[in-house]
Design a protein around this motif. Structure first.
Motif, PDB file in Angstrom:
ATOM      1  N   PHE A 173       0.369  -1.304   0.147  1.00  0.00           N
ATOM      2  CA  PHE A 173       0.130  -0.174  -0.165  1.00  0.00           C
ATOM      3  C   PHE A 173       1.055   1.622   0.710  1.00  0.00           C
ATOM      4  O   PHE A 173       0.235   2.655  -0.387  1.00  0.00           O
ATOM      5  CB  PHE A 173      -1.273   0.051   1.280  1.00  0.00           C
ATOM      6  CG  PHE A 173      -2.153  -1.148   1.120  1.00  0.00           C
ATOM      7  CD1 PHE A 173      -2.731  -1.347   0.999  1.00  0.00           C
ATOM      8  CD2 PHE A 173      -1.780  -1.684   2.509  1.00  0.00           C
ATOM      9  CE1 PHE A 173      -3.798  -2.884   0.587  1.00  0.00           C
ATOM     10  CE2 PHE A 173      -2.567  -3.057   2.763  1.00  0.00           C
ATOM     11  CZ  PHE A 173      -2.873  -3.474   2.006  1.00  0.00           C
ATOM     12  N   ILE A 174       1.465   1.559   0.305  1.00  0.00           N
ATOM     13  CA  ILE A 174       2.673   2.232   0.389  1.00  0.00           C
ATOM     14  C   ILE A 174       4.078   2.437  -1.266  1.00  0.00           C
ATOM     15  O   ILE A 174       4.115   3.658  -1.609  1.00  0.00           O
ATOM     16  CB  ILE A 174       4.057   2.815   1.089  1.00  0.00           C
ATOM     17  CG1 ILE A 174       3.215   2.734   2.547  1.00  0.00           C
ATOM     18  CG2 ILE A 174       5.088   4.009   1.157  1.00  0.00           C
ATOM     19  CD1 ILE A 174       3.492   2.732   3.883  1.00  0.00           C
ATOM     20  N   GLY A 175       4.896   1.085  -1.633  1.00  0.00           N
ATOM     21  CA  GLY A 175       5.289   1.354  -2.448  1.00  0.00           C
ATOM     22  C   GLY A 175       7.216   0.948  -2.175  1.00  0.00           C
ATOM     23  O   GLY A 175       7.089   0.784  -0.998  1.00  0.00           O
ATOM     24  N   THR A 176       7.907   1.124  -2.787  1.00  0.00           N
ATOM     25  CA  THR A 176       8.576   1.626  -2.067  1.00  0.00           C
ATOM     26  C   THR A 176       9.390   2.307  -1.297  1.00  0.00           C
ATOM     27  O   THR A 176       9.464   3.670  -1.615  1.00  0.00           O
ATOM     28  CB  THR A 176      10.164   1.402  -4.206  1.00  0.00           C
ATOM     29  OG1 THR A 176       9.836   0.514  -4.652  1.00  0.00           O
ATOM     30  CG2 THR A 176      11.714   1.532  -3.273  1.00  0.00           C
ATOM     31  N   VAL A 177      10.330   2.396  -0.164  1.00  0.00           N
ATOM     32  CA  VAL A 177      10.952   2.998   0.793  1.00  0.00           C
ATOM     33  C   VAL A 177      12.178   2.820   1.300  1.00  0.00           C
ATOM     34  O   VAL A 177      12.417   2.080   1.661  1.00  0.00           O
ATOM     35  CB  VAL A 177       9.770   3.047   2.055  1.00  0.00           C
ATOM     36  CG1 VAL A 177       9.998   4.083   3.247  1.00  0.00           C
ATOM     37  CG2 VAL A 177       8.381   3.388   1.507  1.00  0.00           C
ATOM     38  N   TYR A 181      13.940   5.378   6.888  1.00  0.00           N
ATOM     39  CA  TYR A 181      12.617   5.512   6.959  1.00  0.00           C
ATOM     40  C   TYR A 181      11.954   4.783   7.652  1.00  0.00           C
ATOM     41  O   TYR A 181      10.965   5.213   8.348  1.00  0.00           O
ATOM     42  CB  TYR A 181      12.112   6.698   5.633  1.00  0.00           C
ATOM     43  CG  TYR A 181      12.962   7.748   5.004  1.00  0.00           C
ATOM     44  CD1 TYR A 181      13.340   8.600   5.808  1.00  0.00           C
ATOM     45  CD2 TYR A 181      13.472   7.169   3.616  1.00  0.00           C
ATOM     46  CE1 TYR A 181      13.196   9.560   5.282  1.00  0.00           C
ATOM     47  CE2 TYR A 181      13.688   8.184   3.297  1.00  0.00           C
ATOM     48  CZ  TYR A 181      14.482   9.597   3.554  1.00  0.00           C
ATOM     49  OH  TYR A 181      14.960  10.406   3.267  1.00  0.00           O
ATOM     50  N   VAL A 182      11.664   3.497   6.998  1.00  0.00           N
ATOM     51  CA  VAL A 182      11.073   2.400   7.847  1.00  0.00           C
ATOM     52  C   VAL A 182      11.562   2.037   8.915  1.00  0.00           C
ATOM     53  O   VAL A 182      10.553   2.706  10.417  1.00  0.00           O
ATOM     54  CB  VAL A 182      10.994   1.392   6.897  1.00  0.00           C
ATOM     55  CG1 VAL A 182      10.112   0.223   7.933  1.00  0.00           C
ATOM     56  CG2 VAL A 182      10.135   1.561   5.748  1.00  0.00           C
ATOM     57  N   VAL A 183      12.612   1.994   9.668  1.00  0.00           N
ATOM     58  CA  VAL A 183      13.557   1.990  10.954  1.00  0.00           C
ATOM     59  C   VAL A 183      12.949   3.633  12.095  1.00  0.00           C
ATOM     60  O   VAL A 183      12.830   3.662  13.033  1.00  0.00           O
ATOM     61  CB  VAL A 183      14.785   1.401  10.428  1.00  0.00           C
ATOM     62  CG1 VAL A 183      15.211   1.481  12.281  1.00  0.00           C
ATOM     63  CG2 VAL A 183      14.911   0.546  10.060  1.00  0.00           C
ATOM     64  N   LEU A 184      13.567   4.604  11.417  1.00  0.00           N
ATOM     65  CA  LEU A 184      13.072   6.126  11.850  1.00  0.00           C
ATOM     66  C   LEU A 184      12.183   5.658  12.248  1.00  0.00           C
ATOM     67  O   LEU A 184      12.010   6.112  13.746  1.00  0.00           O
ATOM     68  CB  LEU A 184      13.212   6.725  10.610  1.00  0.00           C
ATOM     69  CG  LEU A 184      13.406   8.567  11.673  1.00  0.00           C
ATOM     70  CD1 LEU A 184      14.550   8.673  12.491  1.00  0.00           C
ATOM     71  CD2 LEU A 184      13.349   9.421  10.392  1.00  0.00           C
ATOM     72  N   VAL A 185      10.961   5.521  11.458  1.00  0.00           N
ATOM     73  CA  VAL A 185       9.258   5.397  12.013  1.00  0.00           C
ATOM     74  C   VAL A 185       8.799   4.562  13.470  1.00  0.00           C
ATOM     75  O   VAL A 185       8.637   4.798  14.478  1.00  0.00           O
ATOM     76  CB  VAL A 185       8.331   5.319  10.686  1.00  0.00           C
ATOM     77  CG1 VAL A 185       6.814   5.061  11.666  1.00  0.00           C
ATOM     78  CG2 VAL A 185       8.569   6.081   9.878  1.00  0.00           C
TER      79      VAL A 185
END
Length: 288
Positions: A173-177, A181-185
């Protein structure tokens, strides 16, 4: 596939494949199922006033109370393999599978073992320190305990992110990240969580994250703490195959320099931009 073949395949992946990702997923799952089954037996025997997990937690969870730690010293390891419920272990094992496979693509199994276990240890230390230092938690420190592999998994995730901050992953649902940024969240969620229902878990996660970050930074500066897990060879083989005009050490440095250049390229443009030869070089280096 027959039942026997399935069990044999699972046994091989967990205990004989040499892949630490499968090993820790397997051990965590085995412990969870065993505790759950004991819990059913405990309940049917008429012990309805307390869960078996709560009973086990008294002896195998890591305590915040400083007087208890010398007596329950072993819990710095055992707490890493206990989970509260099915969603607790499911989330941790999925995260471990995703992050762990990236880790093992670029680093060695012994480095995985070190980061996983030391991340759990550091998470326990952060947890105990927080509950004995910060005023809101001091009154509950004597009874507080922590369980779960989250600190260990967070150590793996942050180690990978520190090594490959621009590595990209695809999210539904988001795509390529980018991984950072994922770990920061997740780190931000843990910081916010300190003021809510699970402050102990949040402090443990942050401890694991700290360990993963420090390990990679030291590794990039030539210090590999996982060397304590390195097996010492009983045989010494001397070979005279150094290249002309240089020593074997010089050849090793050239190879390491090549690996460093490839890692720099990944940081700038991503793993997908590597050539086939560069990927092969990185793969061989990770297994050497």
């Amino acid at each position: 596939m027959t039942k026997n073949n399935l069990l044999a395949d699972l046994k091989y992946k967990v205990f004989r494949s040499g892949n630490p990702v499968f090993f820790y997923i397997g051990i965590n799952t085995i412990v969870f199922v065993a505790v759950a089954l004991f819990g059913v037996t405990y309940f049917l025997a008429g012990n309805t006033n307390i869960r078996f997990l709560d009973y086990a937690r008294e002896y195998f969870a890591f305590p915040a109370a400083l007087p208890k730690i010398p007596i329950r010293f072993y819990t710095v390891l055992t707490y890493q393999f206990l989970h509260e419920d099915i969603f607790h272990i499911l989330f941790n094992m999925l995260w471990l599978f995703w992050m762990g496979n990236i880790f093992i693509d670029f680093l060695k199994p012994r480095q995985f073992h070190f980061v996983y276990l030391s991340g759990g240890v550091m998470g326990a230390l952060f947890f105990a320190l927080a509950f004995n230092v910060f005023p809101p938690f001091i009154p509950s420190a004597y009874a507080a305990t922590v369980i779960g592999s989250s600190a260990s998994v967070m150590a793996i995730a942050v180690a990978v992110t520190t090594l490959l901050p621009d590595y990209s992953i695809s999210l539904m649902f988001i795509g390529t990240v980018k991984l950072r940024y994922v770990v920061l969240v997740y780190l931000l969620i843990d910081l916010i969580g300190i003021g809510y229902s699970n402050p102990g878990g949040s402090f443990a996660h942050l401890g694991g994250a700290f360990m993963g970050f420090i390990y990679i930074k030291l590794l990039q500066n030539g210090k590999d703490w996982s060397g304590i897990f390195k097996k010492k060879s009983k045989l010494k083989v001397v070979r005279n195959d150094a290249p002309k005009g240089g020593s074997k050490n010089a050849a090793s440095k050239v190879n390491q320099k090549e690996v460093d250049m490839i890692l720099d390229k990944i940081s700038k443009s991503g793993y997908d931009k590597l050539s086939k030869e560069e990927k092969e070089t990185l793969f061989k280096a990770s297994k050497s």
